[in-house]
Design a protein around this motif. Structure first.
Motif, PDB file in Angstrom:
ATOM      1  N   ARG A  53     -15.628  19.148 -43.081  1.00  0.00           N
ATOM      2  CA  ARG A  53     -16.744  18.285 -43.437  1.00  0.00           C
ATOM      3  C   ARG A  53     -16.790  17.965 -44.925  1.00  0.00           C
ATOM      4  O   ARG A  53     -17.413  16.990 -45.315  1.00  0.00           O
ATOM      5  CB  ARG A  53     -18.061  18.928 -43.000  1.00  0.00           C
ATOM      6  CG  ARG A  53     -18.330  18.793 -41.518  1.00  0.00           C
ATOM      7  CD  ARG A  53     -19.558  19.542 -41.072  1.00  0.00           C
ATOM      8  NE  ARG A  53     -19.347  20.991 -41.071  1.00  0.00           N
ATOM      9  CZ  ARG A  53     -20.146  21.850 -40.452  1.00  0.00           C
ATOM     10  NH1 ARG A  53     -21.217  21.422 -39.814  1.00  0.00           N
ATOM     11  NH2 ARG A  53     -19.890  23.136 -40.482  1.00  0.00           N
TER      12      ARG A  53
ATOM     13  N   GLY B  84     -14.433  14.818 -42.012  1.00  0.00           N
ATOM     14  CA  GLY B  84     -15.425  14.344 -41.069  1.00  0.00           C
ATOM     15  C   GLY B  84     -16.060  15.489 -40.315  1.00  0.00           C
ATOM     16  O   GLY B  84     -15.699  16.660 -40.495  1.00  0.00           O
ATOM     17  N   ASP B  85     -17.001  15.132 -39.455  1.00  0.00           N
ATOM     18  CA  ASP B  85     -17.747  16.106 -38.662  1.00  0.00           C
ATOM     19  C   ASP B  85     -17.199  16.091 -37.243  1.00  0.00           C
ATOM     20  O   ASP B  85     -17.182  15.040 -36.585  1.00  0.00           O
ATOM     21  CB  ASP B  85     -19.227  15.728 -38.666  1.00  0.00           C
ATOM     22  CG  ASP B  85     -20.106  16.793 -38.030  1.00  0.00           C
ATOM     23  OD1 ASP B  85     -19.610  17.546 -37.168  1.00  0.00           O
ATOM     24  OD2 ASP B  85     -21.295  16.867 -38.392  1.00  0.00           O
TER      25      ASP B  85
ATOM     26  N   ASP C   1     -18.802  14.250 -34.354  1.00  0.00           N
ATOM     27  CA  ASP C   1     -18.791  12.785 -34.297  1.00  0.00           C
ATOM     28  C   ASP C   1     -17.670  12.319 -33.369  1.00  0.00           C
ATOM     29  O   ASP C   1     -16.501  12.604 -33.633  1.00  0.00           O
ATOM     30  CB  ASP C   1     -18.590  12.237 -35.707  1.00  0.00           C
ATOM     31  CG  ASP C   1     -18.494  10.727 -35.763  1.00  0.00           C
ATOM     32  OD1 ASP C   1     -18.620  10.066 -34.714  1.00  0.00           O
ATOM     33  OD2 ASP C   1     -18.261  10.187 -36.863  1.00  0.00           O
TER      34      ASP C   1
ATOM     35  N   ASP D 294     -16.193   9.444 -32.951  1.00  0.00           N
ATOM     36  CA  ASP D 294     -15.170   8.646 -33.630  1.00  0.00           C
ATOM     37  C   ASP D 294     -14.230   9.529 -34.435  1.00  0.00           C
ATOM     38  O   ASP D 294     -13.008   9.299 -34.476  1.00  0.00           O
ATOM     39  CB  ASP D 294     -15.824   7.613 -34.545  1.00  0.00           C
ATOM     40  CG  ASP D 294     -16.512   6.499 -33.774  1.00  0.00           C
ATOM     41  OD1 ASP D 294     -16.140   6.261 -32.609  1.00  0.00           O
ATOM     42  OD2 ASP D 294     -17.434   5.874 -34.343  1.00  0.00           O
ATOM     43  N   HIS D 295     -14.777  10.554 -35.073  1.00  0.00           N
ATOM     44  CA  HIS D 295     -13.936  11.470 -35.844  1.00  0.00           C
ATOM     45  C   HIS D 295     -12.985  12.231 -34.924  1.00  0.00           C
ATOM     46  O   HIS D 295     -11.803  12.398 -35.247  1.00  0.00           O
ATOM     47  CB  HIS D 295     -14.815  12.431 -36.629  1.00  0.00           C
ATOM     48  CG  HIS D 295     -14.046  13.449 -37.412  1.00  0.00           C
ATOM     49  ND1 HIS D 295     -13.182  13.113 -38.432  1.00  0.00           N
ATOM     50  CD2 HIS D 295     -14.000  14.813 -37.314  1.00  0.00           C
ATOM     51  CE1 HIS D 295     -12.646  14.207 -38.938  1.00  0.00           C
ATOM     52  NE2 HIS D 295     -13.120  15.244 -38.272  1.00  0.00           N
ATOM     53  N   ARG D 296     -13.468  12.681 -33.782  1.00  0.00           N
ATOM     54  CA  ARG D 296     -12.589  13.380 -32.842  1.00  0.00           C
ATOM     55  C   ARG D 296     -11.449  12.472 -32.380  1.00  0.00           C
ATOM     56  O   ARG D 296     -10.307  12.918 -32.246  1.00  0.00           O
ATOM     57  CB  ARG D 296     -13.393  13.884 -31.641  1.00  0.00           C
ATOM     58  CG  ARG D 296     -14.373  15.000 -31.980  1.00  0.00           C
ATOM     59  CD  ARG D 296     -14.878  15.681 -30.721  1.00  0.00           C
ATOM     60  NE  ARG D 296     -15.638  14.791 -29.851  1.00  0.00           N
ATOM     61  CZ  ARG D 296     -16.946  14.652 -29.878  1.00  0.00           C
ATOM     62  NH1 ARG D 296     -17.674  15.325 -30.771  1.00  0.00           N
ATOM     63  NH2 ARG D 296     -17.567  13.850 -29.022  1.00  0.00           N
TER      64      ARG D 296
ATOM     65  N   HIS E 229     -24.151  21.703 -29.997  1.00  0.00           N
ATOM     66  CA  HIS E 229     -23.317  20.502 -30.081  1.00  0.00           C
ATOM     67  C   HIS E 229     -22.051  20.753 -30.893  1.00  0.00           C
ATOM     68  O   HIS E 229     -20.940  20.392 -30.471  1.00  0.00           O
ATOM     69  CB  HIS E 229     -24.114  19.347 -30.696  1.00  0.00           C
ATOM     70  CG  HIS E 229     -23.367  18.051 -30.700  1.00  0.00           C
ATOM     71  ND1 HIS E 229     -23.189  17.291 -29.572  1.00  0.00           N
ATOM     72  CD2 HIS E 229     -22.716  17.391 -31.696  1.00  0.00           C
ATOM     73  CE1 HIS E 229     -22.466  16.220 -29.857  1.00  0.00           C
ATOM     74  NE2 HIS E 229     -22.170  16.262 -31.148  1.00  0.00           N
ATOM     75  N   THR E 230     -22.219  21.401 -32.050  1.00  0.00           N
ATOM     76  CA  THR E 230     -21.058  21.653 -32.905  1.00  0.00           C
ATOM     77  C   THR E 230     -20.144  22.726 -32.330  1.00  0.00           C
ATOM     78  O   THR E 230     -18.914  22.597 -32.372  1.00  0.00           O
ATOM     79  CB  THR E 230     -21.516  22.073 -34.312  1.00  0.00           C
ATOM     80  OG1 THR E 230     -22.243  20.995 -34.903  1.00  0.00           O
ATOM     81  CG2 THR E 230     -20.330  22.428 -35.200  1.00  0.00           C
TER      82      THR E 230
ATOM     83  N   ALA F  14     -18.591  19.803 -29.003  1.00  0.00           N
ATOM     84  CA  ALA F  14     -17.510  19.185 -29.779  1.00  0.00           C
ATOM     85  C   ALA F  14     -16.141  19.792 -29.473  1.00  0.00           C
ATOM     86  O   ALA F  14     -15.170  19.052 -29.284  1.00  0.00           O
ATOM     87  CB  ALA F  14     -17.821  19.264 -31.269  1.00  0.00           C
TER      88      ALA F  14
END
Length: 238
Positions: free
Chosen positions: A33, A56-57, A60, A62-64, A108-109, A113
């Motif tokens: 991050r 990135g996170d 997210d 899009d980041h994955r 979530h994280t 994710a």
């Protein structure tokens, strides 16, 4: 050369593992991050390996997708390490006082994710007959005041890992509990306290490298597990 995706790679165990695999010539896709730290690490490691550093996170979508796409550019994926995590609020509140929205963010994280990234990476992992390491915690199996949000998330991650192993036996699936380490996240769990008695992440690294290199049966392993306690003669992670 083999390829690995490591999330949360700019500090702690993720950084230690990325450095070790770079020294062994692995292709790397690294995420974190904090762009400054990640790009600094990429500059240090880029001399010895091919890598993509993608700030990135991991929460997210899009980041994955960026991570999965970068890994696909190297071909089959040998290793995915879901190391990125969040502790939640610091100081750690009693579970009865943990706001529902903060628990949702922790889950979530730490759970959603990693599974979502596995789903994206599964074709490339299958092509390589690869390995997934989901970094767990003793808080997943023991119960400590204040650790209810984080511990429940890691328990859920352990459950997902074991179920994925049953559903995809052609791959190796590990929940890896490194134990207490001297990291920023662990310090956040004990604000103002001296945690210098905890081992550095590099002390845990030999056990993790042995897990990756020897690929025992899928399951939950701790850094002190007998199977990982001593390096085998001529051990190599390749």
């Amino acid at each position: 050369m083999p390829t690995a995706v490591i999330t949360g790679a700019s500090a702690g165990l993720g950084r230690a593992l990325a450095t070790a695999l770079a020294e062994r010539g692995w292709n790397l896709v690294l995420d974190a991050r904090r762009p400054d730290r990640l790009l600094r690490l990429a500059g240090e490691l880029g001399r010895s390996t091919r890598l993509h550093a993608i700030p990135g996170d991991v929460g997210d979508p899009d980041h994955r997708r960026q991570l999965a796409s970068a890994a696909a550019g190297f071909g089959p994926l040998d290793l995915l390490v879901n190391n990125a995590s969040t502790l939640g609020p610091s100081p750690l509140p009693p579970l009865a006082e943990l706001p529902a929205e903060q628990l949702a963010a922790i889950l979530h994280t730490n759970v959603v994710a990693p599974l979502a990234l596995v789903q994206l990476a599964l074709p490339a992992l299958t092509a390589a007959g690869g390995t997934v390491v989901n970094v767990s915690s003793d808080a997943a199996v023991a119960h400590y005041p204040g650790w209810g949000g984080y511990g429940s998330a890691k328990a859920a991650l352990d459950h997902l890992t074991a179920t994925l192993a049953e559903e995809n036996p052609q791959l190796r699936w590990y929940s890896f509990d490194p134990g207490d380490m001297r990291t920023e996240m662990h310090q956040a769990a004990f604000p103002g306290e001296d945690i210098s008695d905890r081992p550095e992440p590099e002390a845990v690294l030999p056990a993790l490298l042995r897990l990756i290199g020897e690929r025992p049966l899928s399951g939950r392993y701790t850094s002190s597990a007998p199977e990982l306690a001593a390096p085998a003669a001529g051990q190599a992670v390749a």
